[in-house]
Enzyme design. Structure first.
Site, PDB file in Angstrom:
ATOM      1  N   SER A  29       8.603  57.072   2.936  1.00 30.31           N
ATOM      2  CA  SER A  29       7.642  56.814   1.856  1.00 30.31           C
ATOM      3  C   SER A  29       7.288  58.170   1.236  1.00 30.31           C
ATOM      4  CB  SER A  29       6.372  56.185   2.451  1.00 30.31           C
ATOM      5  OG  SER A  29       5.308  56.179   1.517  1.00 30.31           O
ATOM      6  N   TYR A  71      -0.527  55.493   8.786  1.00 28.64           N
ATOM      7  CA  TYR A  71       0.689  55.260   7.985  1.00 28.64           C
ATOM      8  C   TYR A  71       1.350  56.590   7.624  1.00 28.64           C
ATOM      9  CZ  TYR A  71       3.690  53.228   4.301  1.00 28.64           C
ATOM     10  OH  TYR A  71       4.765  52.826   3.525  1.00 28.64           O
TER      11      TYR A  71
HETATM   12  N1  LIG Z   1       5.665  48.794  -1.221  1.00 28.83           N
HETATM   13  C1  LIG Z   1       5.417  50.082  -1.328  1.00 28.83           C
HETATM   14  O1  LIG Z   1       4.625  50.529  -2.180  1.00 28.83           O
HETATM   15  C2  LIG Z   1       6.135  51.068  -0.430  1.00 28.83           C
HETATM   16  C3  LIG Z   1       6.151  52.417  -0.817  1.00 28.83           C
HETATM   17  C4  LIG Z   1       6.820  53.338  -0.014  1.00 28.83           C
HETATM   18  C5  LIG Z   1       7.466  52.913   1.131  1.00 28.83           C
HETATM   19  N2  LIG Z   1       7.431  51.593   1.480  1.00 28.83           N
HETATM   20  C6  LIG Z   1       8.161  51.203   2.694  1.00 28.83           C
HETATM   21  O2  LIG Z   1       9.260  50.400   2.320  1.00 28.83           O
HETATM   22  C7  LIG Z   1       9.590  49.494   3.374  1.00 28.83           C
HETATM   23  C8  LIG Z   1       9.701  48.084   2.831  1.00 28.83           C
HETATM   24  O3  LIG Z   1       8.412  47.685   2.382  1.00 28.83           O
HETATM   25  P1  LIG Z   1       8.149  46.552   1.291  1.00 28.83           P
HETATM   26  O4  LIG Z   1       7.213  47.140   0.304  1.00 28.83           O
HETATM   27  O5  LIG Z   1       9.409  45.928   0.847  1.00 28.83           O
HETATM   28  O6  LIG Z   1       7.289  45.552   2.216  1.00 28.83           O
HETATM   29  P2  LIG Z   1       7.332  43.976   2.429  1.00 28.83           P
HETATM   30  O7  LIG Z   1       6.154  43.659   3.282  1.00 28.83           O
HETATM   31  O8  LIG Z   1       7.471  43.263   1.132  1.00 28.83           O
HETATM   32  O9  LIG Z   1       8.676  43.785   3.242  1.00 28.83           O
HETATM   33  C9  LIG Z   1       8.813  44.275   4.554  1.00 28.83           C
HETATM   34  C10 LIG Z   1       9.685  43.330   5.351  1.00 28.83           C
HETATM   35  O10 LIG Z   1       9.785  43.860   6.672  1.00 28.83           O
HETATM   36  C11 LIG Z   1       9.609  42.805   7.593  1.00 28.83           C
HETATM   37  N3  LIG Z   1       9.068  43.335   8.844  1.00 28.83           N
HETATM   38  C12 LIG Z   1       7.861  43.919   9.047  1.00 28.83           C
HETATM   39  N4  LIG Z   1       7.671  44.184  10.335  1.00 28.83           N
HETATM   40  C13 LIG Z   1       8.812  43.790  10.984  1.00 28.83           C
HETATM   41  C14 LIG Z   1       9.227  43.821  12.322  1.00 28.83           C
HETATM   42  N5  LIG Z   1       8.412  44.261  13.294  1.00 28.83           N
HETATM   43  N6  LIG Z   1      10.474  43.373  12.630  1.00 28.83           N
HETATM   44  C15 LIG Z   1      11.291  42.903  11.665  1.00 28.83           C
HETATM   45  N7  LIG Z   1      10.930  42.809  10.366  1.00 28.83           N
HETATM   46  C16 LIG Z   1       9.704  43.254  10.032  1.00 28.83           C
HETATM   47  C17 LIG Z   1       8.624  41.853   6.926  1.00 28.83           C
HETATM   48  O11 LIG Z   1       8.703  40.542   7.471  1.00 28.83           O
HETATM   49  C18 LIG Z   1       9.066  41.933   5.475  1.00 28.83           C
HETATM   50  O12 LIG Z   1      10.026  40.958   5.147  1.00 28.83           O
HETATM   51  C19 LIG Z   1       8.537  49.704   4.441  1.00 28.83           C
HETATM   52  O13 LIG Z   1       9.021  50.566   5.448  1.00 28.83           O
HETATM   53  C20 LIG Z   1       7.401  50.361   3.690  1.00 28.83           C
HETATM   54  O14 LIG Z   1       6.567  51.134   4.522  1.00 28.83           O
HETATM   55  C21 LIG Z   1       6.789  50.682   0.737  1.00 28.83           C
END
Ligand SMILES: NC(=O)c1ccc[n+]([C@@H]2O[C@H](COP(=O)([O-])OP(=O)(O)OC[C@H]3O[C@@H](n4cnc5c(N)ncnc54)[C@H](O)[C@@H]3O)[C@@H](O)[C@H]2O)c1
Length: 274
Positions: free
Chosen positions: A157, A170
């Site tokens: 991130s 986080y």
């Molecule tokens: N959305 C943002 O603004 C953002 C920004 C920077 C980084 N990220 C990172 O990007 C990645 C994806 O996030 P996103 O925004 O698509 O979130 P999201 O919540 O839409 O999707 C995350 C997916 O991961 C799955 N998941 C969570 N915990 C799990 C586990 N223990 N085992 C298996 N699956 C699991 C969830 O069921 C979900 O389908 C994450 O690592 C998040 O920290 C997100």
């Protein structure tokens, strides 16, 4: 028939693939010729305020990969479960004939200023965002070694390069992922495996759906406004799309980046430099 595309004939593992960025990575890789193992827990997530993904969400990802003309194997598993991950990934790799690309994307985000955070929030965040990423690499990397090379992409991130306020847990987890990518890169290099991390700014996904995260950040800013500017992107965009991040993942997965390793690649609209 030989597949055409930038990752033609390769096999990828994507965690957190039921929705959001994970789905975008899986579909983008499939459209460029890869078969994809899509893994998700498909259950409510601990400590978080937003809804979890469902099995229907994961099935929809499978459908989209198949619409792109590629094979998909779905795994319902929690990335915290090392042994289950190893055994399920081995079965899926066997079905698809090998593994070339690992995208460790599953993660959670809890907004909680330091004096509202609990031991459970810290534990859940580190267990999923750090241990889960390590488990994913450990489950997948032996198959890349067997293949004679590959690409591992860890989704960190902007918070893995610059502090994101109101979420010490986080930020700590995502800095750990940044370090983990570089450390794995050093040791996997001898097997021609590249390891890079990706650092998005805010992305519109299931994580941000419903406005819960934004509302929690708003409340935290009200109580302590000084760090609020740390969220400001350099470019005049509030958020980026999941597909924008998938473009970076595709580049790192493809042979176009064959000499790129131990890179922390931003898709951050400049936020980490601002
Ligand atoms: N959305 C943002 O603004 C953002 C920004 C920077 C980084 N990220 C990172 O990007 C990645 C994806 O996030 P996103 O925004 O698509 O979130 P999201 O919540 O839409 O999707 C995350 C997916 O991961 C799955 N998941 C969570 N915990 C799990 C586990 N223990 N085992 C298996 N699956 C699991 C969830 O069921 C979900 O389908 C994450 O690592 C998040 O920290 C997100």
């Amino acid at each position: 028939m030989a597949a055409a595309g930038r990752v033609a004939g390769k096999v990828a593992l994507v965690t957190g693939a039921a929705r959001g960025m994970g789905r975008a990575h899986a579909v983008r890789l499939a459209k460029e010729g890869a078969d994809v193992i899509v893994l998700d827990v498909c259950a409510p997530l601990p400590s978080v305020a937003y809804p979890g993904a469902s099995r229907d969400d994961l099935h929809e990802t499978v459908r989209l990969v198949e619409v792109a003309g590629r094979r998909a194997v779905a795994i319902v598993a929690d990335v915290r479960d090392h042994d289950l991950l190893c055994s399920e990934v081995a079965v899926a790799v066997d079905r698809l004939g090998g593994l070339d690309i690992i995208v460790a994307n599953a993660g959670i985000c809890v907004v909680a200023p330091w004096d509202r955070a609990t031991p459970e929030i810290l534990k859940d965040t580190l267990d999923i965002n750090v241990v889960g990423v390590w488990n994913t690499v450990m489950a997948g990397a032996p198959h890349l070694v067997a293949r004679g090379g590959g690409s591992v992409i860890l989704i960190s991130s902007a918070a893995g390069l610059k502090v994101q306020p109101y979420m010490v847990h986080y930020t700590a987890s995502k800095f750990a992922v940044t370090g983990m990518a570089k450390a794995f890169a050093v040791e996997l290099a001898k097997d021609s495996i590249r390891v890079n991390s990706v650092h998005p700014t805010g992305v519109e996904t299931g994580m941000s759906a419903g406005g819960g995260l934004q509302a929690a950040i708003g409340a935290a800013i009200e109580a302590d406004p000084r760090p609020a500017g740390m969220f400001t992107n350099m470019l005049p965009v509030e958020r980026v799309a999941a597909e924008d991040v998938a473009d970076a993942v595709l580049f790192l997965a493809s042979d176009e980046s064959k000499h790129v390793t131990a890179l922390a690649m931003t898709v951050d609209a400049g936020v980490t430099q601002y």
